[in-house]
Design a protein around this motif. Structure first.
Motif, PDB file in Angstrom:
ATOM      1  N   CYS A 154       0.982  -1.122  -0.045  1.00 25.71           N
ATOM      2  CA  CYS A 154       0.186  -0.066   0.087  1.00 25.71           C
ATOM      3  C   CYS A 154       0.880   1.336  -0.039  1.00 25.71           C
ATOM      4  O   CYS A 154       2.091   1.307   0.537  1.00 25.71           O
ATOM      5  CB  CYS A 154      -0.872  -0.019   1.304  1.00 25.71           C
ATOM      6  SG  CYS A 154      -2.167  -1.440   1.090  1.00 25.71           S
ATOM      7  N   LEU A 191      -1.590  -0.997   5.361  1.00 23.87           N
ATOM      8  CA  LEU A 191      -2.815  -0.465   4.966  1.00 23.87           C
ATOM      9  C   LEU A 191      -3.167   1.039   5.433  1.00 23.87           C
ATOM     10  O   LEU A 191      -3.769   2.013   4.762  1.00 23.87           O
ATOM     11  CB  LEU A 191      -4.009  -1.082   5.536  1.00 23.87           C
ATOM     12  CG  LEU A 191      -5.548  -0.772   5.089  1.00 23.87           C
ATOM     13  CD1 LEU A 191      -5.604  -0.906   3.630  1.00 23.87           C
ATOM     14  CD2 LEU A 191      -6.339  -1.782   5.822  1.00 23.87           C
ATOM     15  N   ILE A 244      -3.566  -8.610   6.952  1.00 16.27           N
ATOM     16  CA  ILE A 244      -3.420  -7.222   6.686  1.00 16.27           C
ATOM     17  C   ILE A 244      -2.514  -6.592   7.665  1.00 16.27           C
ATOM     18  O   ILE A 244      -2.575  -6.700   8.874  1.00 16.27           O
ATOM     19  CB  ILE A 244      -4.869  -6.501   6.764  1.00 16.27           C
ATOM     20  CG1 ILE A 244      -5.690  -7.006   5.905  1.00 16.27           C
ATOM     21  CG2 ILE A 244      -4.770  -4.801   6.711  1.00 16.27           C
ATOM     22  CD1 ILE A 244      -7.206  -6.507   6.028  1.00 16.27           C
TER      23      ILE A 244
END
Length: 305
Positions: free
Chosen positions: A71, A141, A179
């Motif tokens: 990300c 993230l 994540i």
């Protein structure tokens, strides 16, 4: 050959250990539950504590593909999910026009077919083969924005995405989703609720020493014990960025390359850039604090022995 999922917490610990990942019981438990329940695993913690490594270890231990979505600020759906190969589509249109085949419906059907579809990490993960669904790592993230989080909700809830030109693509077998976030900003509760959560902390000294022995096996016992104790003390003072486990391993390997068999002030001073990544922190150590810490470390280890 794909390995089956662990059937107990003990087996999960053994799976991690087989890849030289030293996990505590709490991490092994939440990982086991995430695999058993088919839920995404949300890992939060400081940079360098081993969050990303968990996904890599899982993929290696279970013999499954690892698909990583790194990300960054400005990440959008086309970069994460799919996009059309516009250059190839234009060539196809020109070729059809040149040949006289200009039926609008036929052309649209052809240029928006799967052969012009560029699959990005999330779509690749959803299209994994049954029995060997990949590990999807959505790394850091917190670097993205809330709009991207909202996009992820459909993925995490239903394991499907909708491509307007092709329809809904549903995973035959949901991927194993990990994540990670370094907590530079808070992630919305709606996304966290769809995951099992675990805070990955800095390891205690005995666990970090075990990690160093596995990841830097050429470092002798005295050096390993001293540098781990030194790093543990650094984390207790007010630094701009405390060293993570990754830096501890790098430091052990660097000192080994310098043929160090124990810590001394010269080696510490010369290699602070391996351990610390901000000049203010390095300058603070060079003003004499590193010598004080080293003296205390050697004194305590001598007492313990």
């Amino acid at each position: 050959m794909t390995h089956s999922l662990p059937v107990s917490i003990d087996e999960t610990e053994q799976l991690l250990d087989s890849q030289n990942y030293v996990a505590d019981r709490a991490l092994a438990t939440v990982l086991f539950l995430a695999l058993k329940m088919g839920r995404p695993l949300f890992l939060e913690g400081e940079a360098g504590v081993g969050k990303t490594e968990i996904a890599k270890v899982l993929a290696a231990a279970l013999d499954r593909p690892l698909i990583r979505l790194q990300c960054y600020e400005g990440l959008d759906v086309s970069s994460a999910l799919y996009e059309w190969n516009y250059a190839a589509q234009m060539i196809e249109i020109r070729m059809r026009e040149a040949s006289g085949d200009i039926s609008r419906d036929a052309m649209r059907s052809e240029i928006f077919s799967e052969r012009f579809l560029i699959r990005r990490p999330i779509l690749q993960a959803l299209e994994g083969e049954p029995g060997r669904a990949p590990v999807l790592l959505i790394d850091e993230l917190d670097r993205t924005d809330e709009a991207f989080e909202a996009f992820l909700l459909e993925i995490l809830s239903d394991n499907q995405v909708t491509i307007p030109e092709l329809g809904t693509i549903r995973a035959a077998e949901p991927p194993i989703v990990v994540i990670t976030t370094n907590r530079t900003r808070e992630i919305h509760d709606a996304l966290k609720r769809r995951c099992l959560y675990h805070w990955v902390d800095y390891p205690a000294s005995d666990r970090e020493l075990d990690i160093v022995r596995r990841k830097a096996p050429r470092a002798n016992a005295e050096l390993s014990a001293e540098l781990v104790a030194f790093v543990q003390r650094l984390r207790g003072i007010d630094l701009f960025k405390a060293p993570g486990v990754a830096e501890t391993i790098d430091w052990a390997n660097a000192l080994t390359e310098l043929n160090a068999v124990a810590l001394d002030p010269a080696h510490v001073s010369d290699t602070l850039g391996v351990l610390l990544k901000y000049q203010d922190d390095i300058q603070r150590m060079e003003r004499g604090e590193s010598r004080e810490i080293l003296t205390e470390v050697k004194r305590e280890l001598a007492k313990a022995s």
